[in-house]
Design a protein around this motif. Structure first.
Motif, short mmCIF file in Angstrom:
data_model
loop_
_atom_site.label_atom_id
_atom_site.label_comp_id
_atom_site.label_asym_id
_atom_site.label_seq_id
_atom_site.Cartn_x
_atom_site.Cartn_y
_atom_site.Cartn_z
N ASP A 39 -52.74 -8.15 32.62
CA ASP A 39 -52.16 -9.19 33.53
C ASP A 39 -50.96 -8.87 34.09
O ASP A 39 -50.42 -7.57 34.01
N GLU A 40 -50.31 -9.53 35.30
CA GLU A 40 -49.11 -9.06 35.81
C GLU A 40 -47.92 -8.79 35.10
O GLU A 40 -47.23 -7.86 35.26
N ASP A 41 -47.65 -9.62 33.90
CA ASP A 41 -46.56 -9.66 33.15
C ASP A 41 -46.80 -8.32 32.34
O ASP A 41 -45.67 -7.46 32.33
N PHE A 42 -47.86 -7.81 31.95
CA PHE A 42 -48.00 -6.54 31.26
C PHE A 42 -47.65 -5.29 32.07
O PHE A 42 -46.98 -4.34 31.82
N MET A 43 -48.29 -5.56 33.38
CA MET A 43 -47.99 -4.47 34.53
C MET A 43 -46.71 -4.58 34.69
O MET A 43 -46.08 -3.26 35.02
N GLN A 44 -45.83 -5.32 34.94
CA GLN A 44 -44.34 -5.43 35.32
C GLN A 44 -43.75 -4.60 34.12
O GLN A 44 -42.76 -3.96 34.33
N GLN A 45 -43.95 -5.16 32.86
CA GLN A 45 -43.08 -4.58 31.49
C GLN A 45 -43.58 -3.22 31.58
O GLN A 45 -42.66 -2.27 31.19
N LEU A 46 -44.80 -2.60 31.56
CA LEU A 46 -45.20 -1.22 31.80
C LEU A 46 -44.38 -0.55 32.76
O LEU A 46 -43.91 0.51 32.47
N ASP A 47 -44.44 -1.04 34.01
CA ASP A 47 -43.51 -0.48 35.19
C ASP A 47 -42.08 -0.02 34.69
O ASP A 47 -41.72 1.09 34.83
N GLU A 48 -41.39 -0.94 34.02
CA GLU A 48 -39.82 -1.10 33.72
C GLU A 48 -39.90 0.07 32.59
O GLU A 48 -39.03 0.76 32.38
N THR A 49 -40.90 0.18 31.51
CA THR A 49 -40.75 0.90 30.55
C THR A 49 -40.96 2.33 31.11
O THR A 49 -40.41 3.29 30.43
N LEU A 50 -42.01 2.51 31.98
CA LEU A 50 -42.19 4.02 32.36
C LEU A 50 -40.82 4.41 33.02
O LEU A 50 -40.68 5.87 33.13
N TRP A 51 -39.88 3.58 33.55
CA TRP A 51 -38.65 4.19 34.30
C TRP A 51 -37.78 4.24 33.06
O TRP A 51 -36.74 5.33 33.47
N THR A 52 -37.88 3.90 31.83
CA THR A 52 -36.66 3.92 30.71
C THR A 52 -37.17 4.56 29.54
O THR A 52 -36.46 4.59 28.51
N ILE A 53 -38.56 5.04 29.39
CA ILE A 53 -39.10 5.58 28.23
C ILE A 53 -38.53 6.84 27.60
O ILE A 53 -38.05 7.19 26.19
N HIS A 54 -37.89 7.63 28.59
CA HIS A 54 -37.11 8.94 27.99
C HIS A 54 -36.05 9.31 29.09
O HIS A 54 -36.39 9.43 30.55
N PRO A 55 -34.90 9.40 28.75
CA PRO A 55 -33.75 9.63 29.70
C PRO A 55 -33.87 10.86 30.66
O PRO A 55 -33.42 11.04 31.70
N GLU A 56 -34.53 11.69 30.16
CA GLU A 56 -34.69 13.05 30.84
C GLU A 56 -36.18 13.26 31.52
O GLU A 56 -36.56 14.43 32.03
N ALA A 57 -37.01 12.42 31.47
CA ALA A 57 -38.41 12.49 31.85
C ALA A 57 -38.60 11.37 33.09
O ALA A 57 -38.09 10.17 32.82
N PHE A 58 -39.38 11.83 34.11
CA PHE A 58 -39.69 10.69 35.08
C PHE A 58 -41.30 10.68 35.16
O PHE A 58 -41.71 11.84 35.38
N LEU A 59 -41.92 9.58 35.06
CA LEU A 59 -43.49 9.66 35.23
C LEU A 59 -43.58 9.02 36.62
O LEU A 59 -43.49 7.69 36.57
N PRO A 60 -43.78 9.70 37.57
CA PRO A 60 -44.27 9.22 39.02
C PRO A 60 -45.40 8.12 38.99
O PRO A 60 -46.17 8.48 38.28
N HIS A 61 -45.16 7.06 39.34
CA HIS A 61 -46.15 6.08 39.20
C HIS A 61 -45.84 4.85 40.18
O HIS A 61 -44.63 4.75 40.57
N ALA A 62 -46.79 3.83 40.26
CA ALA A 62 -46.53 2.86 41.12
C ALA A 62 -47.47 1.71 40.57
O ALA A 62 -48.47 1.79 40.12
#
Length: 147
Positions: A39-62
């Protein structure tokens, strides 16, 4: 080409964090990925988590949008329905049901919710259903997931 299906174990009640850790772990090895969100809520939370999961890693996503050209550029595309714009080879199932339209993916990742007996049983049912659909699902125990 035979589609590989494997299940990874989630030891804690956080499917979003489990998916984010999987993507972080596999980032350099994986072709384009579609993460199917329930659902949309899960998707938004995953989006936010991918930005913050690791301070030195960036996972390009959209998050998938109506802009197919932009979607096509994304190595990791988050969507609530099957979206083929980024020509993903890997489908990660964030939901608790088998996704529709499994053809065309070389690899499908699903999860065993090991922390909850009812959800674990639902995972077993999905495993059986993949078999009935002529896939050969496998299970990767937690000890081998980090390799």
């Amino acid at each position: 080409m035979e589609t590989k299906v494997h299940f990874e174990s989630l030891e804690h009640a956080d499917r979003i964090k489990g998916i984010a850790k999987l993507l972080l772990r596999r980032n350099r090895l994986t072709p384009h990925v579609l993460v199917l969100c329930p659902d949309e809520d899960f998707m938004q939370q995953l989006d936010e988590t991918l930005w913050t999961i690791h301070p030195e890693a960036f996972l390009p996503h959209a998050i998938a949008s109506d802009d197919a050209a932009n979607n096509a550029k994304q190595p990791i595309l988050l969507a609530t329905h099957i979206n083929r714009d980024n020509q993903a080879a890997v489908l990660i199932n964030g939901g608790l049901e088998i996704p529709p339209e499994l053809q065309g993916f070389s690899h499908i990742v699903d999860f065993v919710d090991a922390w909850d007996e009812n959800l674990k049983q639902a995972s077993r049912e999905r495993f059986k259903t993949y078999r009935q659909l002529s896939f050969k699902p496998s299970y990767i125990p937690p000890s081998k997931q980090n390799q």
